[in-house]
Design a protein around this motif. Structure first.
Motif, short mmCIF file in Angstrom:
data_model
loop_
_atom_site.label_atom_id
_atom_site.label_comp_id
_atom_site.label_asym_id
_atom_site.label_seq_id
_atom_site.Cartn_x
_atom_site.Cartn_y
_atom_site.Cartn_z
N VAL A 46 -4.48 -25.52 -53.36
CA VAL A 46 -3.15 -25.29 -52.79
C VAL A 46 -3.11 -25.74 -51.32
O VAL A 46 -2.09 -26.25 -50.85
CB VAL A 46 -2.72 -23.81 -52.94
CG1 VAL A 46 -3.59 -22.88 -52.11
CG2 VAL A 46 -1.25 -23.63 -52.57
N ALA A 56 -0.82 -31.58 -58.44
CA ALA A 56 0.44 -31.12 -57.86
C ALA A 56 1.56 -32.10 -58.18
O ALA A 56 1.35 -33.32 -58.24
CB ALA A 56 0.30 -30.94 -56.36
N THR A 101 1.66 -27.32 -60.31
CA THR A 101 0.85 -28.34 -60.95
C THR A 101 1.46 -28.75 -62.28
O THR A 101 2.34 -28.08 -62.83
CB THR A 101 -0.58 -27.82 -61.19
OG1 THR A 101 -0.53 -26.67 -62.04
CG2 THR A 101 -1.24 -27.44 -59.88
N THR A 120 3.49 -27.56 -54.60
CA THR A 120 2.25 -26.90 -55.01
C THR A 120 2.16 -26.65 -56.51
O THR A 120 1.06 -26.45 -57.02
CB THR A 120 2.07 -25.55 -54.29
OG1 THR A 120 3.18 -24.69 -54.60
CG2 THR A 120 1.97 -25.73 -52.79
N ILE A 156 -1.06 -17.47 -57.42
CA ILE A 156 -0.85 -17.89 -56.04
C ILE A 156 0.65 -18.11 -55.84
O ILE A 156 1.31 -18.69 -56.70
CB ILE A 156 -1.61 -19.20 -55.73
CG1 ILE A 156 -3.08 -19.07 -56.12
CG2 ILE A 156 -1.47 -19.56 -54.25
CD1 ILE A 156 -3.81 -17.91 -55.47
N ILE A 178 1.21 -18.48 -47.60
CA ILE A 178 0.68 -18.55 -48.95
C ILE A 178 -0.12 -17.27 -49.20
O ILE A 178 -0.95 -16.88 -48.38
CB ILE A 178 -0.24 -19.77 -49.14
CG1 ILE A 178 0.48 -21.05 -48.72
CG2 ILE A 178 -0.72 -19.86 -50.59
CD1 ILE A 178 1.73 -21.36 -49.52
N VAL A 186 0.43 -22.53 -59.93
CA VAL A 186 -0.25 -22.99 -58.71
C VAL A 186 -1.75 -22.82 -58.94
O VAL A 186 -2.21 -21.74 -59.34
CB VAL A 186 0.20 -22.19 -57.47
CG1 VAL A 186 -0.49 -22.72 -56.22
CG2 VAL A 186 1.71 -22.26 -57.30
N SER A 187 -2.50 -23.87 -58.68
CA SER A 187 -3.94 -23.84 -58.94
C SER A 187 -4.63 -22.74 -58.14
O SER A 187 -4.33 -22.53 -56.96
CB SER A 187 -4.56 -25.19 -58.59
OG SER A 187 -5.98 -25.13 -58.66
N ARG A 188 -5.59 -22.05 -58.78
CA ARG A 188 -6.40 -21.03 -58.10
C ARG A 188 -7.75 -21.58 -57.69
O ARG A 188 -8.61 -20.82 -57.24
CB ARG A 188 -6.58 -19.81 -59.03
CG ARG A 188 -5.27 -19.15 -59.40
CD ARG A 188 -5.47 -17.92 -60.28
NE ARG A 188 -6.32 -18.19 -61.43
CZ ARG A 188 -5.92 -18.84 -62.53
NH1 ARG A 188 -4.68 -19.31 -62.61
NH2 ARG A 188 -6.76 -19.02 -63.53
#
Length: 401
Positions: free
Chosen positions: A97, A228, A222, A220, A203, A161, A188-190
């Motif tokens: 992120v 993204a 995905t 952000t 996130i 964030i 949102v990617s962790r």
């Protein structure tokens, strides 16, 4: 001028920057000046980046100051997770992120305070100081993303964030008077984020407007493969306000009560406004909210204990008392109980999705109380006495399942 700049939304600031009506340097300086003046009393930041960590991209966030919760890695900057346990840890790579933000041109102002390892909702932190509500400093900010909420509310960043496992974005947003958006799990990617509960963590964003949350989502979110999407909302036409006329708004009466009287008045005023705008209000029932709360608690405690098992063994005394006790409780949960909670979760989630055959949205207060005092252990909610943690989680935790 400085106070005007520090109150700008992401959208307003990006428009002024694009028109060259303001400069990125003066916008950043206004935020950093507020951090210098107020952080000692509010404890919003653990680590401040003196000149900002500047992104190189030229996207929709170019020059926009954003703060980062201190469980999210920023390359070359300390990650503490609000704990003594990780003292000296400096990640070698950005979280996904953070990469997305930098590629869109954002400037990072620092790493924000949180409830230790994100395992709590008050943001009372024994290691880095209690995060205080900027509107009334004898009150909590809420947590665990409390530092981010305070940074936005106090003009220390245009947006923040955070992460949310049972309410950790939405609760501090509510108590500090900003917008909190917890996207659906996985949007949102962790990657590069220290987990609390890997099957429930999301996130998300703390902002001054819903439009700002949409802008952050646009850079952000995905595509399902961890890439993204890079949509620019200024060109996509997706930021038009939703018309309420004809929308079916579900009111989950079986989890609504009790409410603090001031919360009730504001909630009912919102319902009246929605109805005047043409929305249809419909009573609905959430299936077995007690089972929802129990399943969420079991899953979080068990997964957190699994992640911390070796750290807890090696750094037992370095954890704060409340988090240490929760982790010990998690270690006592049998695998059979954890698996049963995951089965219940799937059943309840399926039932929950079925509600949207009847309604378009659910409408609830975020919290049933306003911000409690720093030293409060229990609160009165109508005629009911509750511990602070239960009161704050009650209306948010079902929606992480």
């Amino acid at each position: 001028m400085s106070s005007r700049l520090s109150a700008l939304t992401v959208w307003e600031a990006s428009e002024l920057l694009a028109a060259r009506s303001i400069h990125a340097e003066e916008l950043l300086d206004s935020q950093l000046d507020n951090i210098r003046r107020r952080n000692d009393e509010l404890r919003a930041f653990i680590t401040v980046f003196p000149g900002g960590e500047r992104g190189r991209g030229g996207g929709s966030l170019r020059g926009i100051p954003i703060s980062i919760k201190d469980i999210i890695h920023v390359k070359g900057k300390p990650t503490t997770a609000g704990s003594k346990v990780l003292h000296g840890y400096v990640p070698r790579a950005d979280a996904a992120v953070v990469r997305a933000l930098k590629e869109s041109g954002a400037t990072l102002t620092g790493k924000t305070n949180l409830h230790e390892f994100a395992f709590g909702v008050t943001n009372l932190n024994p290691h880095f100081g209690n995060c205080r509500n900027p509107w009334k400093r004898d009150r909590i900010s809420g947590g665990s993303s409390g530092g981010g909420a305070v940074s936005v509310a106090a003009g220390m960043s245009c947006a923040a964030i955070g992460s949310d496992t049972a309410g950790s974005i939405r609760i501090p947003a509510s108590l500090c008077g900003v917008v909190g958006f917890k996207p659906s799990y996985g949007l949102v990617s962790r990657d590069g984020v220290i987990p609390l509960s890997w099957s429930l963590d999301s996130i998300g964003f703390l902002t001054r407007s819903v439009r700002d949350a949409s802008i952050l989502a646009s850079v952000t979110f995905t595509d399902g493969a961890g890439i993204a999407s890079r949509r620019d909302p200024r060109r996509s036409g997706r930021n038009k306000p939703l018309r309420l006329k004809g929308l079916r708004l579900g009111i989950p009466r079986n989890i609504l009560e009790p409410l603090e009287e001031d919360v009730r008045r504001r909630y009912e005023a919102s319902l009246d406004l929605a109805e005047r705008e043409g929305a249809r209000l419909m009573d609905v029932q959430l299936e077995n909210p007690q089972a929802m709360a129990a399943a969420r608690s079991i899953i979080v405690h068990a997964e957190a204990a699994s992640y911390h098992r070796e750290l807890l063994r090696d750094h037992f005394k370095d954890y704060g008392k409340d988090v240490r006790e929760r982790l010990l409780q998690g270690l006592l949960i049998p695998a059979t109980t954890y698996l049963a909670a995951q089965r219940v979760r799937r059943k309840l989630a399926s039932s929950f999705r079925g509600l949207f055959n009847r309604v378009d949205l659910l409408l609830l207060p975020t919290t049933c109380i306003a911000a409690p005092r720093l030293n409060a252990v229990r609160v009165a909610v109508g005629n009911t006495s509750m511990d602070v943690r239960t009161a704050l989680l009650r209306l948010t935790e079902p929606f992480n399942l």
